[in-house]
Design a protein around this motif. Structure first.
Motif, PDB file in Angstrom:
ATOM      1  N   ARG A  94      43.388 -21.617 -50.692  1.00  0.00           N
ATOM      2  CA  ARG A  94      42.585 -21.670 -49.476  1.00  0.00           C
ATOM      3  C   ARG A  94      42.368 -20.274 -48.913  1.00  0.00           C
ATOM      4  O   ARG A  94      43.278 -19.438 -48.912  1.00  0.00           O
ATOM      5  N   GLY A  95      41.159 -20.062 -48.418  1.00  0.00           N
ATOM      6  CA  GLY A  95      40.816 -18.767 -47.854  1.00  0.00           C
ATOM      7  C   GLY A  95      40.236 -17.812 -48.864  1.00  0.00           C
ATOM      8  O   GLY A  95      39.734 -16.749 -48.486  1.00  0.00           O
ATOM      9  N   SER A  96      40.296 -18.167 -50.149  1.00  0.00           N
ATOM     10  CA  SER A  96      39.739 -17.312 -51.206  1.00  0.00           C
ATOM     11  C   SER A  96      38.397 -17.871 -51.658  1.00  0.00           C
ATOM     12  O   SER A  96      38.168 -19.085 -51.626  1.00  0.00           O
ATOM     13  N   SER A  97      37.524 -16.993 -52.081  1.00  0.00           N
ATOM     14  CA  SER A  97      36.217 -17.402 -52.588  1.00  0.00           C
ATOM     15  C   SER A  97      36.355 -17.844 -54.037  1.00  0.00           C
ATOM     16  O   SER A  97      36.904 -17.105 -54.864  1.00  0.00           O
ATOM     17  N   SER A  98      35.868 -19.049 -54.338  1.00  0.00           N
ATOM     18  CA  SER A  98      35.973 -19.611 -55.680  1.00  0.00           C
ATOM     19  C   SER A  98      34.590 -19.770 -56.294  1.00  0.00           C
ATOM     20  O   SER A  98      33.597 -19.928 -55.573  1.00  0.00           O
ATOM     21  N   PRO A  99      34.502 -19.758 -57.623  1.00  0.00           N
ATOM     22  CA  PRO A  99      33.217 -20.051 -58.267  1.00  0.00           C
ATOM     23  C   PRO A  99      32.717 -21.454 -57.934  1.00  0.00           C
ATOM     24  O   PRO A  99      31.517 -21.670 -57.787  1.00  0.00           O
ATOM     25  N   LEU A 100      33.636 -22.414 -57.820  1.00  0.00           N
ATOM     26  CA  LEU A 100      33.288 -23.768 -57.421  1.00  0.00           C
ATOM     27  C   LEU A 100      33.458 -23.888 -55.914  1.00  0.00           C
ATOM     28  O   LEU A 100      34.550 -23.674 -55.386  1.00  0.00           O
ATOM     29  N   ILE A 101      32.397 -24.227 -55.207  1.00  0.00           N
ATOM     30  CA  ILE A 101      32.437 -24.266 -53.749  1.00  0.00           C
ATOM     31  C   ILE A 101      31.970 -25.628 -53.242  1.00  0.00           C
ATOM     32  O   ILE A 101      31.316 -26.393 -53.960  1.00  0.00           O
ATOM     33  N   ALA A 102      32.317 -25.911 -51.982  1.00  0.00           N
ATOM     34  CA  ALA A 102      31.882 -27.151 -51.321  1.00  0.00           C
ATOM     35  C   ALA A 102      30.774 -26.893 -50.311  1.00  0.00           C
ATOM     36  O   ALA A 102      30.412 -27.794 -49.556  1.00  0.00           O
ATOM     37  N   GLU A 103      30.227 -25.695 -50.288  1.00  0.00           N
ATOM     38  CA  GLU A 103      29.186 -25.319 -49.329  1.00  0.00           C
ATOM     39  C   GLU A 103      27.899 -26.091 -49.621  1.00  0.00           C
ATOM     40  O   GLU A 103      27.322 -25.987 -50.708  1.00  0.00           O
ATOM     41  N   PRO A 104      27.402 -26.887 -48.669  1.00  0.00           N
ATOM     42  CA  PRO A 104      26.153 -27.621 -48.913  1.00  0.00           C
ATOM     43  C   PRO A 104      24.936 -26.741 -48.658  1.00  0.00           C
ATOM     44  O   PRO A 104      24.992 -25.760 -47.919  1.00  0.00           O
ATOM     45  N   GLU A 105      23.840 -27.119 -49.274  1.00  0.00           N
ATOM     46  CA  GLU A 105      22.532 -26.534 -48.966  1.00  0.00           C
ATOM     47  C   GLU A 105      21.739 -27.559 -48.169  1.00  0.00           C
ATOM     48  O   GLU A 105      21.877 -28.766 -48.381  1.00  0.00           O
ATOM     49  N   PHE A 106      20.874 -27.055 -47.277  1.00  0.00           N
ATOM     50  CA  PHE A 106      20.157 -27.926 -46.349  1.00  0.00           C
ATOM     51  C   PHE A 106      18.653 -27.815 -46.544  1.00  0.00           C
ATOM     52  O   PHE A 106      18.127 -26.732 -46.791  1.00  0.00           O
TER      53      PHE A 106
END
Length: 401
Positions: free
Chosen positions: A281-293
């Motif tokens: 947690r807190g680290s940037s991963s290649p796999l992300i949960a960030e949605p696009e809108f």
């Protein structure tokens, strides 16, 4: 239990009238060809609706300076704007799921046509309000089932969800921020819940309607497609590591693509869960949960929305799906039957995945094709030889005067 509501309303269809005054000696066939050419020249290519804010609709009450606009044209523009502003969708939906050729079912979905009634008086939303979502699990059904079970808490209780009676630009911005936070909280919740395996994950696509505002949030390869006057408009982008934008982000964060799979394992580059593939947690991963809108202001031209997991889109284009649903609605006006038809079509096309589809109608279709106008039957009569001679004599006499 999910609260569902079906409401039927009338949809008005604008009619373009073209008048032609035919001069003496003009070939009628030439006139018909000219009319066809004129109507083709009036057809417009569909706009891109990646981001269409409510501010793009100009109220006729606001002062504008268009010195080169003729008064008649301005009246037409005001009438069009007024018609758009007066439109409100009448929401009803149907869904269908099938395990497909897989051994296990890992899809989940949610369908709420009346969100205000479902949540009660504690929440104040623009009306109508609705929530639809598809969650396509992988690595087991745990992650998708958890999100489906807890989506109402994650979206409306654990975040500062905006509440207002107007779906204006401020509301749309706050809604986007709220959904982004909800996706992140859902991802973290999957890491904390001991009933969910660290190798289990799910894609997530949600579509929310507030008044005329349609907001789609997507993380993964489910897809939402809007039908506008028969044209398919993608309201989401598939997040797969083979696509250049996702590949660049993955490689910049230390990941790699092997035969189209993220780190040789996963066919998507965004998902909830999958914590055995994510950095701490807190680290940037290649796999992300960030949605696009993506968002759009609905008008009477918007007929329905299709939301489907990748098992549909692996074997079917967006336009193919829209055309199939549109034909079905014109026959029976039943969104649930249309969802079933889409699943059956994907199975016919040999899809290899679980299948889930939601069809959301914004207004009713006219059931049945309009019958063609009845042509007037010409009567034929036979004249005797004597009658023909009398008629010829009358015509000759008339011509000699």
């Amino acid at each position: 239990m999910v609260a569902e509501a079906e409401v039927v309303c009338q949809q008005s269809v604008p009619v373009l009238e073209v008048q032609y005054f035919v001069a003496k000696g003009t070939n009628v066939c030439d006139v018909v060809e000219d009319v066809v050419a004129a109507s083709q020249s009036l057809s417009l290519s569909p706009r891109s609706f990646d981001k269409f804010h409510p501010k793009d609709l100009v109220s006729p009450d606001l002062p504008t300076s268009h010195g080169d606009v003729k008064p008649v044209q301005r009246k037409q523009d005001v009438a069009l704007e007024s018609a758009v502003l007066q439109f409100f969708p009448s929401l009803r939906s149907g869904s269908f799921s099938d395990i497909g050729p897989r051994r296990y079912m890992e899809d989940e979905h949610i369908r709420i046509d009346d969100l205000s009634a479902h949540l009660g008086s504690l929440f104040k939303f623009p009306k109508p309000s609705a929530l639809y979502g598809v969650f396509d699990g992988h690595g087991g059904p745990e992650a998708a089932a958890y999100i489906r079970k807890n989506v109402m808490r994650l979206f409306f209780e654990d975040v500062n969800f905006p509440q207002t009676s107007e779906a204006d630009e401020i509301f749309s911005g706050e809604l986007e921020n709220s959904l982004r936070t909800a996706f992140q909280l859902a991802d973290l919740a999957l890491a904390d819940d001991c009933s969910v395996s660290s190798s289990s994950g799910t894609t997530a696509l949600t579509a929310m309607v507030f008044g005329r505002l349609l907001m789609v949030a997507n993380a993964g390869d489910c897809r939402a497609v809007l039908c506008r006057k028969g044209q398919a408009i993608d309201m989401s982008q598939d997040h797969r590591p083979i696509y250049q934008s996702e590949r660049r982000r993955v490689e910049e964060l230390g990941g790699y693509i092997d035969d189209g799979y993220l780190n040789g394992v996963l066919s998507v580059s965004r998902a909830l869960g999958d914590w055995d593939m994510k950095f701490p947690r807190g680290s940037s991963s290649p796999l992300i949960a960030e949605p696009e809108f993506r968002q759009v202001v609905l008008t009477e031209d918007d007929e329905f929305l299709i939301i489907g997991c990748d098992g549909i889109w692996d074997v079917m284009s967006s336009q193919h799906a829209v055309s199939l649903v549109r034909r079905g609605l014109r026959r029976h006006d039943d969104p649930e039957q249309c969802a079933r038809d889409l699943v059956m079509e994907a199975l016919r096309l040999n899809t290899f995945d679980n299948l889930t589809v939601i069809v959301v109608c914004f207004s009713p279709h006219e059931i049945g094709d309009p019958s063609p106008p009845r042509q007037q039957r010409l009567r034929c009569c036979t004249l005797s030889a004597e009658a023909l001679c009398s008629l010829r004599s009358l015509l000759d006499a008339s011509a000699s005067r």
